[in-house]
Design a protein around this motif. Structure first.
Motif, PDB file in Angstrom:
ATOM      1  N   THR B  35      -9.633  19.740  26.462  1.00 50.84           N
ATOM      2  CA  THR B  35      -9.984  20.531  25.276  1.00 50.84           C
ATOM      3  C   THR B  35     -10.649  21.843  25.650  1.00 50.84           C
ATOM      4  OG1 THR B  35     -12.116  19.396  25.045  1.00 50.84           O
ATOM      5  CG2 THR B  35     -10.263  18.514  23.781  1.00 50.84           C
ATOM      6  N   HIS B  36     -11.573  21.801  26.618  1.00 46.67           N
ATOM      7  CA  HIS B  36     -12.255  23.046  27.010  1.00 46.67           C
ATOM      8  C   HIS B  36     -12.890  22.871  28.375  1.00 46.67           C
ATOM      9  CE1 HIS B  36     -15.583  20.734  25.293  1.00 46.67           C
ATOM     10  NE2 HIS B  36     -16.445  21.570  25.834  1.00 46.67           N
ATOM     11  N   ALA B  37     -13.360  23.986  28.945  1.00 49.17           N
ATOM     12  CA  ALA B  37     -13.688  24.007  30.368  1.00 49.17           C
ATOM     13  C   ALA B  37     -15.115  23.564  30.710  1.00 49.17           C
ATOM     14  CB  ALA B  37     -13.439  25.416  30.923  1.00 49.17           C
ATOM     15  N   HIS B  38     -15.909  23.126  29.728  1.00 47.12           N
ATOM     16  CA  HIS B  38     -17.227  22.594  30.088  1.00 47.12           C
ATOM     17  C   HIS B  38     -17.054  21.397  31.005  1.00 47.12           C
ATOM     18  CE1 HIS B  38     -19.610  24.565  26.610  1.00 47.12           C
ATOM     19  NE2 HIS B  38     -19.780  25.218  27.734  1.00 47.12           N
ATOM     20  N   SER B  39     -17.958  21.269  31.971  1.00 41.24           N
ATOM     21  CA  SER B  39     -17.680  20.360  33.078  1.00 41.24           C
ATOM     22  C   SER B  39     -17.666  18.885  32.688  1.00 41.24           C
ATOM     23  CB  SER B  39     -18.683  20.594  34.200  1.00 41.24           C
ATOM     24  OG  SER B  39     -19.985  20.438  33.703  1.00 41.24           O
ATOM     25  N   ASP B  40     -18.257  18.506  31.543  1.00 41.17           N
ATOM     26  CA  ASP B  40     -18.169  17.087  31.187  1.00 41.17           C
ATOM     27  C   ASP B  40     -16.830  16.746  30.538  1.00 41.17           C
ATOM     28  OD1 ASP B  40     -18.922  18.630  29.041  1.00 41.17           O
ATOM     29  OD2 ASP B  40     -19.959  16.996  28.017  1.00 41.17           O
ATOM     30  N   HIS B  41     -16.100  17.755  30.105  1.00 38.34           N
ATOM     31  CA  HIS B  41     -14.781  17.519  29.515  1.00 38.34           C
ATOM     32  C   HIS B  41     -13.671  17.842  30.506  1.00 38.34           C
ATOM     33  CE1 HIS B  41     -16.026  16.880  25.239  1.00 38.34           C
ATOM     34  NE2 HIS B  41     -17.116  17.438  25.728  1.00 38.34           N
ATOM     35  N   ALA B  42     -13.943  18.818  31.356  1.00 42.10           N
ATOM     36  CA  ALA B  42     -12.926  19.286  32.295  1.00 42.10           C
ATOM     37  C   ALA B  42     -13.376  18.939  33.709  1.00 42.10           C
ATOM     38  CB  ALA B  42     -12.751  20.795  32.154  1.00 42.10           C
ATOM     39  N   GLY B  93     -13.283  26.863  18.273  1.00 40.92           N
ATOM     40  CA  GLY B  93     -14.433  27.730  17.990  1.00 40.92           C
ATOM     41  C   GLY B  93     -15.660  27.444  18.841  1.00 40.92           C
ATOM     42  N   HIS B  94     -15.482  26.711  19.929  1.00 40.43           N
ATOM     43  CA  HIS B  94     -16.631  26.276  20.738  1.00 40.43           C
ATOM     44  C   HIS B  94     -16.944  27.294  21.840  1.00 40.43           C
ATOM     45  CE1 HIS B  94     -19.293  23.581  22.887  1.00 40.43           C
ATOM     46  NE2 HIS B  94     -18.453  23.350  23.865  1.00 40.43           N
ATOM     47  N   VAL B  95     -15.986  27.512  22.732  1.00 34.13           N
ATOM     48  CA  VAL B  95     -16.107  28.556  23.748  1.00 34.13           C
ATOM     49  C   VAL B  95     -14.705  29.144  23.947  1.00 34.13           C
ATOM     50  CG1 VAL B  95     -18.039  27.473  24.966  1.00 34.13           C
ATOM     51  CG2 VAL B  95     -15.692  26.929  25.659  1.00 34.13           C
ATOM     52  N   GLY B 114     -12.768  17.525  20.423  1.00 33.39           N
ATOM     53  CA  GLY B 114     -13.584  17.948  21.568  1.00 33.39           C
ATOM     54  C   GLY B 114     -14.949  18.369  21.091  1.00 33.39           C
ATOM     55  N   ASP B 115     -15.432  19.529  21.565  1.00 34.31           N
ATOM     56  CA  ASP B 115     -16.655  20.128  21.019  1.00 34.31           C
ATOM     57  C   ASP B 115     -16.212  21.251  20.103  1.00 34.31           C
ATOM     58  OD1 ASP B 115     -18.220  18.467  22.561  1.00 34.31           O
ATOM     59  OD2 ASP B 115     -18.552  19.954  24.147  1.00 34.31           O
ATOM     60  N   TYR B 116     -16.885  21.427  18.968  1.00 31.15           N
ATOM     61  CA  TYR B 116     -16.443  22.492  18.061  1.00 31.15           C
ATOM     62  C   TYR B 116     -17.593  23.056  17.245  1.00 31.15           C
ATOM     63  CZ  TYR B 116     -16.564  18.955  14.267  1.00 31.15           C
ATOM     64  OH  TYR B 116     -16.943  17.996  13.369  1.00 31.15           O
ATOM     65  N   ASP B 281     -23.580  26.218  20.288  1.00 31.36           N
ATOM     66  CA  ASP B 281     -22.127  26.293  20.284  1.00 31.36           C
ATOM     67  C   ASP B 281     -21.501  25.022  19.723  1.00 31.36           C
ATOM     68  OD1 ASP B 281     -22.077  28.833  21.119  1.00 31.36           O
ATOM     69  OD2 ASP B 281     -21.859  28.369  23.246  1.00 31.36           O
ATOM     70  N   HIS B 282     -22.330  24.189  19.116  1.00 28.87           N
ATOM     71  CA  HIS B 282     -21.824  22.984  18.460  1.00 28.87           C
ATOM     72  C   HIS B 282     -22.088  23.097  16.958  1.00 28.87           C
ATOM     73  CE1 HIS B 282     -21.356  20.527  22.177  1.00 28.87           C
ATOM     74  NE2 HIS B 282     -22.219  21.411  22.628  1.00 28.87           N
ATOM     75  N   ALA B 283     -21.263  22.392  16.182  1.00 26.82           N
ATOM     76  CA  ALA B 283     -21.482  22.382  14.736  1.00 26.82           C
ATOM     77  C   ALA B 283     -22.811  21.699  14.435  1.00 26.82           C
ATOM     78  CB  ALA B 283     -20.352  21.630  14.059  1.00 26.82           C
ATOM     79  N   GLU B 332     -23.009  16.452  31.287  1.00 24.63           N
ATOM     80  CA  GLU B 332     -23.005  17.683  32.055  1.00 24.63           C
ATOM     81  C   GLU B 332     -22.641  18.858  31.190  1.00 24.63           C
ATOM     82  OE1 GLU B 332     -20.963  15.830  35.693  1.00 24.63           O
ATOM     83  OE2 GLU B 332     -21.427  17.902  36.182  1.00 24.63           O
ATOM     84  N   ASP B 333     -22.171  18.566  29.991  1.00 21.41           N
ATOM     85  CA  ASP B 333     -21.798  19.674  29.124  1.00 21.41           C
ATOM     86  C   ASP B 333     -23.004  20.546  29.040  1.00 21.41           C
ATOM     87  OD1 ASP B 333     -21.562  21.491  27.178  1.00 21.41           O
ATOM     88  OD2 ASP B 333     -20.708  20.156  25.691  1.00 21.41           O
ATOM     89  N   GLU B 334     -22.740  21.786  29.227  1.00 17.47           N
ATOM     90  CA  GLU B 334     -23.873  22.651  29.405  1.00 17.47           C
ATOM     91  C   GLU B 334     -24.681  22.784  28.137  1.00 17.47           C
ATOM     92  OE1 GLU B 334     -22.577  25.244  32.826  1.00 17.47           O
ATOM     93  OE2 GLU B 334     -21.066  25.412  31.279  1.00 17.47           O
TER      94      GLU B 334
HETATM   95 ZN   LIG Z   1     -18.614  21.831  25.372  1.00 15.54          ZN
END
Ligand SMILES: [Zn+2]
Lengths: 546, 348
Positions: B35-42, B93-95, B114-116, B281-283, B332-334
């Motif tokens: 979904t996105h490049a934050h390290s806990d997802h990617a 809309g997260h990053v 994901g994160d949004y 950056d989260h809802a 780890e998500d920042e």
């Molecule tokens: Zn994230």
């Protein structure tokens, strides 16, 4: 109200005194009357209105939220006012009658509002404020608005509006009342200086510099008079019968805490002295005084158990006559005469210490009991040296007065934990928990006996910080556990002023005013002191007191 | 078809057997949709990675060229057929590059968001509402105490502090992917045009944002600046640097931290910062509940964060809801990373 709340919010996170001062000054500069005056009143604790109970706040939120979501939120946030402030439902864009209240409106309304109308009024205000505004409002109405700003600091911030001396405001203060329009007008050059009409004015006290043994060589013993420095609270007792008032060293009115002393002030004048607890004509230690200070309500029982006493050092005014410009010897004679005329057992003179040479005074300081302090010796903190010819000058002028404290208690302890400091020190491990050896369940172990934040130079701070970073054994958030074994670790020579028993600490002891005296890089931790040594000190202290 | 037959929640992430892939798996798998490049997802080490071009680029910046066996860039809105499933990516809309992933099979559509966040952010594409049958939502800030408010108001607090303390440096802790660039963009939007200084750890990612046409004004590296030069300036740094000896190069620094956690005083105090800035950056609570309602989904799966509260809210709004036990998100998500555990005092 939101702007005031923002100031309070920022002050709550700002550790530096000078930075707090600048934030407050900035607020005073950018805010008009009477709003800033009420803010000054809130900061100096000058507001009084009946406070709302936490139960009221709870019931307000209960009407507006799901109980499960409230419980989960409260659990997460940990503070009722804050939880309510944050989850208060957002009102529609322009709710009926919801105009953001000013601090002025809130205070003026609260002082006249009937109890029955409070819940609805509070709800209307909460509808109109933002998160921080709601937080400050709830804290204000429940009496919990505290952000570590002293009244003195708030007044200094007002003075800084116009580069005035904070002392000027301190002198005027007793004759001023919120919202202080006259004060701000004067500070901004738009009005005359408010006239002090207080019949019981506070006079800024004269303070002494600490004496190093080396200073003594440059002083002439014949020019000085010595007296004991008592370990109580420095106060100023001002009387214009039938009125009387007791001030703390910072000018705070503490009359309410010591009503029995006010009754003893039957002659017009102003005495500078030390407040002590006296039992059977014997001065009690600071620990005993502390027990009285810890109690909120002053009951007849408390007064009987902890009778307050004023030991007089100096006379600043005799009737209408201001004596502060006179030499100390003359004031001392006037004081002796004044105390004799009062003839009240709750007041006495602080005795002089006679000496012909510095050697004699050194001996007296070492053993006050043998030098005239007798049974009160345990309450002697050291000696005061006052130049015979010195006027009474506000502040801390260098030269006329010296304080020469008794040697502190000293132990060698081992650094166990270090915590990051705040503000300028936030990148340094600057708060240290230290321990001494004791026999534990599995042999010798260190037991923490205190925390120390100062006493070291900037250079030493860097050295300890480096040591902590290189010798960390575990981390708990901002706290690091540092290696502490018999052959590995850092020994701190810790000086302290007193010791008392405490159930709040694992060691059973609490130290008064500990600070680092020296870093003992040379000493193996195994050779640091043992708990038994501290216990022996306590027994010694207690014996001296009984 | 039951939703679980399309996307199966497993401890390592959502698994689509039908399409032969995982979404944001927390351990290496054969084929991963990210979904996105934050390290806990990617995470690095998957056989094949499918993600937006920006997410792939950002993963490459972070992990190096060999972060996956093969990669495939996916455009927002593009239809992908994977096994028996149709997959589409939609802006979250997260990053930069963040996506919600919609998986459709047998007439049932599931959106893994994901994160949004559903508020304006000049540094990434706006959140797109995707109607679906099952909506999988994060719950980082899923308590009604979290309402993030207007980020420009927080920036105004920062600028006010710079005005009151012109001789001090202001250090803003902000996560290096997304948050830092958003803070800079917000500063520019607020009329602050002085150079903004960057900690070395965020230079690469920030330059990448700029290369995608996101104007951030004049940026300078802290490493080349003298102490005197840094007076009155604003520097962005990773939050961990705020308590590091690195801060000693600044004149009497004021420390700030931009995060949704700053809403809670006890949390802000744990960091020891002087200026907590509520920028997330989260809802927030209102954003989560409004989005859930708008998707039209009858069933909600809740993951990472305050699941209990959000599941309770869904239930009281007659929506079927369940928490998912996926290990590893939010650690780890920042931004989602919760602060250090409550202080364990060294006090005896
Ligand atoms: Zn994230």
């Amino acid at each position: 109200m939101n702007r005031f709340a923002e100031l309070f919010d920022r002050l709550a996170y700002e550790p530096g005194r000078n930075d707090k001062l600048r934030l407050i000054t900035d607020y005073f500069r950018s805010t008009g009357d009477p709003e800033r005056g009420w803010a000054l009143a809130a900061l100096t604790g000058a507001l009084s209105f009946p406070h709302a109970k936490a139960g009221l706040i709870r019931s307000l939120i209960a009407e507006r939220s799901d109980p499960v979501l409230f419980a989960l939120s409260y659990d997460f946030v940990g503070d009722l006012s804050e939880t309510v402030a944050l989850m208060w439902p957002k009102s529609s864009p322009s709710p009926h009658g919801a105009v953001e209240p000013t601090l002025t409106t809130v205070i003026e309304t609260l002082s006249t509002l009937g109890k029955a109308h409070l819940p609805a009024q509070l709800a209307r205000w909460l509808d109109a404020l933002d998160e921080t505004g709601r937080w400050a409002l709830i804290k204000l109405v429940t009496g919990g608005l505290r952000v570590g700003v002293s009244a003195r600091l708030a007044k200094a911030a007002a003075a800084a509006l116009a580069d005035k001396d904070a002392q000027d405001i301190e002198l005027l203060w007793p004759s001023l009342a919120p919202p202080y329009r006259g004060l701000f007008a004067w500070l901004e050059g738009k009005g005359d200086k408010p006239v002090s009409v207080d019949p019981l004015p506070f006079r800024p006290p004269m303070l002494a510099h600490a004496l190093d043994d080396a200073d003594l060589q440059n002083l002439d013993a014949r020019e000085f008079i010595a007296e004991w420095k008592w370990d109580g609270i420095r106060v100023q007792a001002v009387a214009a019968p039938p009125l009387a008032r007791l001030y703390s060293r910072s000018g705070e009115d503490i009359s309410k805490s010591f009503p029995e002393l006010l009754d003893a002030l039957r002659l017009p004048g102003a005495i500078d002295g030390e407040l002590l607890i006296m039992r059977d004509r014997r001065v009690q230690s600071f620990n005993v005084l502390q027990q009285r200070l810890n109690r909120k309500s002053v009951t007849p029982k408390l007064i009987a158990e902890f009778p307050a006493h004023l030991r007089a050092y100096d006379l600043l005014a005799d009737g209408d006559e201001d004596l502060r410009g006179r030499p100390f010897v003359e004031r001392r004679h006037r004081l002796e005469d004044f105390i004799a005329r009062l003839a009240d057992e709750r007041l006495d003179l602080s005795p002089l210490v006679s000496f012909a040479s510095w050697d004699e005074l050194t001996a007296a300081r070492k053993d006050p009991a043998a030098a005239g302090a007798d049974a009160d010796a345990a309450a002697v903190e050291g000696v005061m040296l006052k130049r015979r010819d010195a006027s009474y000058l506000p502040g801390r002028p260098k030269g006329p007065w010296w304080k020469w404290k008794r040697d502190p208690f000293m132990i060698d302890a081992v650094l166990m934990y270090a915590q990051r400091g705040h503000g300028k020190r936030s990148s340094y491990y600057s708060d240290y928990t230290f321990g001494v050896w004791t026999r534990g369940d599995v042999g010798e172990e260190l037991v923490p006996v205190g925390k120390v934040y100062f006493g070291f130079t900037d250079e030493e701070l860097l050295q300890i910080d480096r040591f902590v970073r290189r010798n960390t054994t575990e981390r708990f958030g901002p706290v690091r556990e540092v290696v502490h074994a018999a052959d590995q670790g850092l020994v701190l020579e810790v000086a302290f002023e007193g010791l008392q028993r405490s159930t709040r600490h694992k060691s059973g002891l609490a130290m008064r005013f500990p600070r680092i005296n020296r870093l003992r890089w040379d000493k193996p931790p195994g050779e640091a002191d043992r708990l038994e040594r501290l216990e022996a000190m306590i027994v010694q202290i207690e014996r001296a007191q009984s | 078809m039951r939703p679980e037959d399309i996307l199966m929640p497993t401890p390592v992430g959502l698994c689509c057997k039908l399409g032969g892939f995982h979404i944001d798996p927390t351990r290496p798998v054969g084929r991963a949709l990210i979904t996105h490049a934050h390290s806990d997802h990617a995470r690095a080490g998957h056989g094949a990675v499918l993600a937006t071009q920006q997410t792939l680029d950002l993963m490459r910046l972070r992990y190096g060229d060999s972060f996956a066996g093969t990669t495939q860039a996916v455009n927002y809105g593009e239809n992908l057929e994977l096994g028996g499933a149709i997959v589409t990516f939609h802006p979250a809309g997260h990053v930069l590059g963040s996506a919600q992933i919609a998986v459709k099979a047998g007439g049932v559509r599931i959106v893994a968001s994901g994160d949004y966040k559903n508020v304006a952010d000049p540094t990434c594409a706006p959140f797109e509402l995707v109607r679906c049958d099952v909506f999988i939502t994060e719950a980082t800030f899923a308590l009604p105490v979290f309402r993030h408010g207007d980020p420009l108001g927080e920036i105004a607090k920062l600028l006010h502090s710079v005005a009151v303390f012109p001789e001090r440096a202001h250090l803003v802790g902000a996560y290096s992917l997304g948050k830092a660039q958003r803070v800079i963009a917000l500063l520019r939007q607020s009329g602050y045009h002085a150079p903004v200084y960057l900690h070395g750890a965020m230079e690469n990612i920030t330059r990448y944002y700029e290369s995608h046409g996101i104007a951030l004004g004049e940026l300078r590296a802290v490493s080349g600046a003298s102490k005197a030069e840094l007076a009155g300036t604003i520097t962005l740094c990773p939050p961990s640097a705020l308590t590091d000896i690195w801060t000693r190069r600044f004149p009497d620094p004021v420390t700030a931290f931009a995060s949704g956690w700053m809403r809670i005083r006890a949390r802000a105090r744990q960091y020891g910062v002087q200026l907590p800035l509520v920028i997330s950056d989260h809802a927030d609570w209102d954003g989560l509940t409004a989005t859930i309602a708008a998707t039209g989904a009858g069933e909600i799966w809740v993951t990472h964060g305050q699941e209990d509260a959000l599941v309770h809210w869904c239930t009281t709004h007659r929506l079927k809801a369940r928490p998912l036990d996926i290990v590893g998100y939010g650690e780890e998500d920042e931004d989602a990373a919760t602060p250090a555990p409550a202080e364990r005092g060294a006090e005896p």
